[in-house]
Design a protein around this motif. Sequence first.
Motif, PDB file in Angstrom:
ATOM      1  N   HIS A 203       0.829  -1.218   0.000  1.00 48.07           N
ATOM      2  CA  HIS A 203       0.000   0.000   0.000  1.00 48.07           C
ATOM      3  C   HIS A 203       0.860   1.263   0.000  1.00 48.07           C
ATOM      4  O   HIS A 203       0.403   2.319  -0.405  1.00 48.07           O
TER       5      HIS A 203
ATOM      6  N   PRO B 244       7.508  -6.338   9.432  1.00 51.99           N
ATOM      7  CA  PRO B 244       7.154  -5.418   8.353  1.00 51.99           C
ATOM      8  C   PRO B 244       7.420  -6.084   6.999  1.00 51.99           C
ATOM      9  O   PRO B 244       8.271  -6.964   6.898  1.00 51.99           O
TER      10      PRO B 244
ATOM     11  N   VAL C 182       5.127  -7.378  15.777  1.00 50.19           N
ATOM     12  CA  VAL C 182       4.768  -5.999  15.416  1.00 50.19           C
ATOM     13  C   VAL C 182       3.947  -5.345  16.526  1.00 50.19           C
ATOM     14  O   VAL C 182       4.227  -4.225  16.941  1.00 50.19           O
TER      15      VAL C 182
HETATM   16  C1  UD1 Z   1       0.296  -1.717  11.173  1.00 43.79           C
HETATM   17  C2  UD1 Z   1       0.948  -2.726  10.280  1.00 43.79           C
HETATM   18  C3  UD1 Z   1       0.111  -2.793   9.044  1.00 43.79           C
HETATM   19  C4  UD1 Z   1      -1.313  -3.196   9.460  1.00 43.79           C
HETATM   20  C5  UD1 Z   1      -1.874  -2.290  10.570  1.00 43.79           C
HETATM   21  C6  UD1 Z   1      -3.149  -2.814  11.196  1.00 43.79           C
HETATM   22  C7  UD1 Z   1       3.343  -3.221  10.064  1.00 43.79           C
HETATM   23  C8  UD1 Z   1       4.693  -2.644   9.953  1.00 43.79           C
HETATM   24  N1  UD1 Z   1       2.324  -2.338  10.059  1.00 43.79           N
HETATM   25  O1  UD1 Z   1       0.208  -0.481  10.435  1.00 43.79           O
HETATM   26  O2  UD1 Z   1       0.645  -3.713   8.129  1.00 43.79           O
HETATM   27  O3  UD1 Z   1      -2.170  -3.130   8.369  1.00 43.79           O
HETATM   28  O4  UD1 Z   1      -0.938  -2.178  11.609  1.00 43.79           O
HETATM   29  O5  UD1 Z   1      -2.944  -4.043  11.782  1.00 43.79           O
HETATM   30  O6  UD1 Z   1       3.174  -4.412  10.122  1.00 43.79           O
HETATM   31  N2  UD1 Z   1       4.861   2.850  16.125  1.00 43.79           N
HETATM   32  C9  UD1 Z   1       5.413   3.727  17.035  1.00 43.79           C
HETATM   33  N3  UD1 Z   1       5.286   5.073  16.802  1.00 43.79           N
HETATM   34  C10 UD1 Z   1       4.624   5.567  15.716  1.00 43.79           C
HETATM   35  C11 UD1 Z   1       4.053   4.672  14.804  1.00 43.79           C
HETATM   36  C12 UD1 Z   1       4.181   3.302  15.030  1.00 43.79           C
HETATM   37  O7  UD1 Z   1       6.009   3.316  18.017  1.00 43.79           O
HETATM   38  O8  UD1 Z   1       4.549   6.809  15.563  1.00 43.79           O
HETATM   39  C13 UD1 Z   1       4.973   1.373  16.345  1.00 43.79           C
HETATM   40  C14 UD1 Z   1       3.644   0.757  16.688  1.00 43.79           C
HETATM   41  O9  UD1 Z   1       3.378   0.808  18.059  1.00 43.79           O
HETATM   42  C15 UD1 Z   1       3.810  -0.652  16.163  1.00 43.79           C
HETATM   43  C16 UD1 Z   1       4.687  -0.475  14.931  1.00 43.79           C
HETATM   44  O10 UD1 Z   1       5.370   0.775  15.124  1.00 43.79           O
HETATM   45  O11 UD1 Z   1       4.494  -1.462  17.098  1.00 43.79           O
HETATM   46  C17 UD1 Z   1       3.938  -0.516  13.609  1.00 43.79           C
HETATM   47  O12 UD1 Z   1       3.158   0.607  13.480  1.00 43.79           O
HETATM   48  P1  UD1 Z   1       2.617   1.140  12.077  1.00 43.79           P
HETATM   49  O13 UD1 Z   1       3.190   0.382  10.943  1.00 43.79           O
HETATM   50  O14 UD1 Z   1       2.723   2.613  12.075  1.00 43.79           O
HETATM   51  O15 UD1 Z   1       1.115   0.811  12.253  1.00 43.79           O
HETATM   52  P2  UD1 Z   1       0.037   0.919  11.207  1.00 43.79           P
HETATM   53  O16 UD1 Z   1       0.338   1.982  10.203  1.00 43.79           O
HETATM   54  O17 UD1 Z   1      -1.249   0.935  11.943  1.00 43.79           O
END
Ligand code: UD1
Length: 424
Positions: free
Chosen positions: A196, A303, A332
Amino acid sequence: MKEELKDSCYKVQGNTKLKGAVRISGSKNATLPVLAATLLTDREVTLKNVPWLKDVRNMTDVLKELGARANYENGVMTVNTKDVANFETSFELMNKMRASIYVMGPMLARFGRVKVAMPGGCAIGSRPIDYHLNGLRQMGVQIQTKHGYVDARVEKLKGAKIYLDFPSVGATANIMMAAVLARGTTVIDNAAAEPHIVDLEWFLKSIGARIKGAGSRTITIDGVSKLHGAEHTMIPDQIEAGTFMVAAAITRGNVTLESARAADLKPIIVKLQEAGVNVRELKNAIRVSAKKNLKPAKITTMPHPGFPTDMQPQMMALLSTCSGVSVIKEAVWENRFMHVAEMIRMGANLDVQGHTCIITGVDQLTGSKVVAPDLRAGAALVLAGIAAENTTTVYDIYHIDRGYENFAAKLNALGADVTRIDSE
Ligand code: UD1
């Protein structure tokens, strides 16, 4: 279980083999950031292959709240954000729709200001936004967080070199969208590489952005001064495709997925094959079939191009029916095993130790009453119900409505017997 289960539920008749063909819808996770990105241009944008889901409707409401016009018909959405004059998204919409955080980058790029309600945590983890905010700060944005809102302002965004501690999908998308209208060049290192994110790059290019590298860990964006309208077709949904692959495997059936992209599904295909599932790539389609005796597998969510966390619950349901001991590590999210207790009600043999779940395959899952704890776990419980003996009732299916288009109808067209019972 809740004292009163008032929400709609699915009644699932078990012991069914799925057979036939299913068309995979457009990607939810690609559509949400692309809808936000329409805020970058004052020209009309046409999006095709848009799935009509609760999350998509909520994102459209966020755009409308800001002053955009949007129209949806038969998978085609036209959006015009020319008249956007409000810079604040409400708590009520943010609460329904965490992805509304995606409006930050584009609103700052076009208007230099935005105020969004802080997204709360959710069942699978605390979901912080510090990477989003740190990246935007590096681009010159002044950010105040007060009274549950993030208030962000900038005269003119400037390009920056941004390193993400973790390849966050949300932060990568937000910074990409901010950077396309910034002064100078932005480089995002350790960027997310999910399909995406690649689709978002394609869309941004189609409206005139200068951007490259999506799909790798480094994305480079040269800011431009103006963007234009475009027509863009959303990619097929990776997770819906993976879910139907598991549906075929868990019922030991034979299903052809039309419009699925094998390149996006590699980590899922590899793990299905490890378990002994047959996966055949056809022209624009994938055929998945399975025989009775499947084998265990070891999975760690990561990821992209690692195994997606959004497929973890469905694979747990499948591996519960494969003889031998499987292991799933969730790397994750900190709390993404809520479906374990529900799967145990259905006779699965699961043992959670920290972030790892040990799965000992059982001969047969048994129909039960279960509660969907989140979107993907809800889908996994429905698949388990189709394979189990007797009837399974899955409550709280509003989670499933967020992310699967016509889920029951698609399963039933493959021979399942899933009935939706709507609460009054
Ligand atoms: C994540 C998933 C995505 C999935 C969605 C819903 C991954 C890398 N991402 O996307 O595939 O569709 O959840 O299940 O697998 N984080 C921080 N600070 C931030 C942003 C994120 O610490 O500002 C951490 C989160 O706590 C988490 C990780 O990074 O442990 C992944 O977050 P992110 O990829 O941003 O989440 P989504 O975009 O929701």
